[in-house]
Write a protein that holds these residues in place. Structure first.
Motif, mmCIF file in Angstrom:
data_model
loop_
_atom_site.group_PDB
_atom_site.id
_atom_site.type_symbol
_atom_site.label_atom_id
_atom_site.label_comp_id
_atom_site.label_asym_id
_atom_site.label_seq_id
_atom_site.Cartn_x
_atom_site.Cartn_y
_atom_site.Cartn_z
ATOM 1 N N TYR A 104 0.826 -1.208 0.000
ATOM 2 C CA TYR A 104 0.000 0.000 0.000
ATOM 3 C C TYR A 104 0.861 1.259 0.000
ATOM 4 C CZ TYR A 104 -3.029 3.693 1.833
ATOM 5 O OH TYR A 104 -3.698 4.872 2.017
ATOM 6 N N GLU A 107 2.618 1.848 -3.328
ATOM 7 C CA GLU A 107 1.674 2.353 -4.332
ATOM 8 C C GLU A 107 1.475 3.854 -4.181
ATOM 9 O OE1 GLU A 107 -1.995 0.264 -4.095
ATOM 10 O OE2 GLU A 107 -1.153 -1.646 -4.789
ATOM 11 N N LYS A 108 1.622 4.358 -2.948
ATOM 12 C CA LYS A 108 1.494 5.785 -2.666
ATOM 13 C C LYS A 108 2.822 6.520 -2.840
ATOM 14 C CE LYS A 108 -2.818 6.072 -0.943
ATOM 15 N NZ LYS A 108 -3.828 7.066 -1.387
ATOM 16 N N SER A 131 2.002 -7.056 -6.288
ATOM 17 C CA SER A 131 0.982 -6.419 -7.130
ATOM 18 C C SER A 131 1.526 -5.222 -7.900
ATOM 19 C CB SER A 131 -0.195 -5.956 -6.250
ATOM 20 O OG SER A 131 0.241 -5.019 -5.286
ATOM 21 N N ALA A 132 2.846 -5.029 -7.877
ATOM 22 C CA ALA A 132 3.429 -3.832 -8.490
ATOM 23 C C ALA A 132 3.577 -3.954 -10.000
ATOM 24 C CB ALA A 132 4.791 -3.537 -7.876
#
Length: 379
Positions: A104, A107-108, A131-132
């Motif tokens: 998370y 992603e930010k 998930s990148a």
């Protein structure tokens, strides 16, 4: 994501001085601060079931006490201390929780800085990249290679990374291993997979030559046992020989400067084994400080098609016929390109290899740099 569900607030309060590190960051004490727009997030780890359940679970706060008292460095800080991470019911649950939080934050575009806990917690750090949608290069700094999952999770976490499915590992680098602590089969495995392992003596001989390896990594996992026991008495496996505190800070400075570096973990600190003056905690805090300092000295080395780069094409007269080198006018750092017209998507971002002037000089003599060949074999 509601981050406060994953963290316990910290009660550490050291230095009210306006010039201190503590006064320059946002801290989760009574209320979780807003993390939007932050650059980095400090995460204290209290999980030791992977190696030594008798370790001091408040070890991360000892690092904080040292870190908070340091002076603020360069730049306008955008740093949040999220507090101490809450362990899961099982060790595997802790990995999965870390995966969720690290993924998370990245992603930010917030860099997680993890500290404390056993070295196997870098599994949660690594899983955060799942998930990148990119291939990841991992840098591990340790005095031994932890491939043996028959012992403990902390002794087999690297093997777990290599075997993990789905496989999104592009490169694995291992720095500062000590030959007399490392199974020869592990070294041979690293070489067979076209990965790279550099023993302690080579690192210490000329640490500036190691910088390109650090610059190629997306993730840094640093076992404090890589340091000499004099500097890290609270690292359970630290030996008489190892990196000095200054060398460890130099490596984290390089990591901070690396535009690709998106997470860092400093592991294997047990405060119950530390000296009275908290020597290991102080070394860890300065390593974090130098990472932050390096981060705020980043030069923006990303767009190799801009006018900020000089391009040199070296003719080898063999296969390959030429190699292109790029030198940044801003940072004076070097890269070499691996040509691969069919490389798209996941592989495309890995076509530029960090290198030194010495690699360019080697190519001028008609010799192919080893790191170029390793990357070519992979792509």
């Amino acid at each position: 994501m509601d981050l406060k569900l994953f963290f316990n607030p910290t009660e550490v309060d050291v230095d009210k001085d306006a010039t201190s590190f503590q006064s320059s960051i946002y801290i989760n004490r009574h209320k979780m601060p807003d993390h939007e727009g932050m650059d980095m997030a400090l995460i204290g780890l209290c999980e030791y079931r992977g190696e030594n359940e008798k370790a001091d679970v408040k070890s991360a706060d000892e690092v904080r006490k040292q870190l908070y008292g340091l002076k603020k460095g360069f730049g306008d800080y955008g740093i949040i201390d999220l507090g101490n991470f809450r362990n899961g019911p099982t060790l595997e649950d802790t990995y999965l929780r870390l995966k969720e939080v690290c993924g998370y934050l990245m992603e930010k575009d917030i860099v997680p800085i993890l500290f404390g806990g056993s070295h196997d917690l870098d599994l949660g750090q690594y899983f955060g990249y799942e998930s990148a949608e990119k291939l990841v290069s991992v840098l591990n700094i340790d005095n031994s290679m932890d491939f043996d999952d028959d012992q403990s999770p902390a002794k087999g976490h690297v093997g777990t990374i290599l075997k993990h499915s789905p496989n999104y590992l592009f490169s694995y680098y291992h720095l500062a291993y000590q030959s007399y602590l490392t199974d020869q089969k592990s070294i041979e495995l690293v070489e067979r997979l076209s990965f790279e392992a550099v023993r302690l003596g080579v690192v210490k001989e000329n640490i500036k030559e190691i910088e390109p390896i650090v610059r190629d990594a997306d993730m840094l996992s640093f076992d404090m046992s890589a340091l000499q026991a004099f500097y890290a008495p609270a690292a359970s496996n630290a030996k008489v020989y190892g990196l000095t505190g200054e060398e460890a800070c130099q490596l984290t400075w390089y990591a901070g400067q690396n535009e690709k570096m998106s997470s860092i973990g400093l592991y294997n600190y047990d405060a119950s084994q530390d000296s009275k003056d908290r020597k290991t905690a102080f070394v860890m805090s300065t390593m974090i400080w130098y990472f932050v300092e390096g981060y705020y000295h980043r030069k923006g080395d990303k767009n190799f098609k801009s006018n900020d780069y000089l391009m040199y094409e070296v003719h080898l007269g063999g296969e390959p016929e030429t190699i292109r080198f790029y030198k940044s006018k801003l940072s004076e750092r070097w890269w070499m390109e691996v040509p691969n017209p069919e490389a798209e998507g996941l592989f495309n971002r890995n076509r530029m290899i960090a290198c030194n002037y010495s690699d360019y000089d080697l190519a001028l003599k008609g010799e192919l740099p080893d790191r170029w060949m390793n990357f070519y074999n992979k792509v």
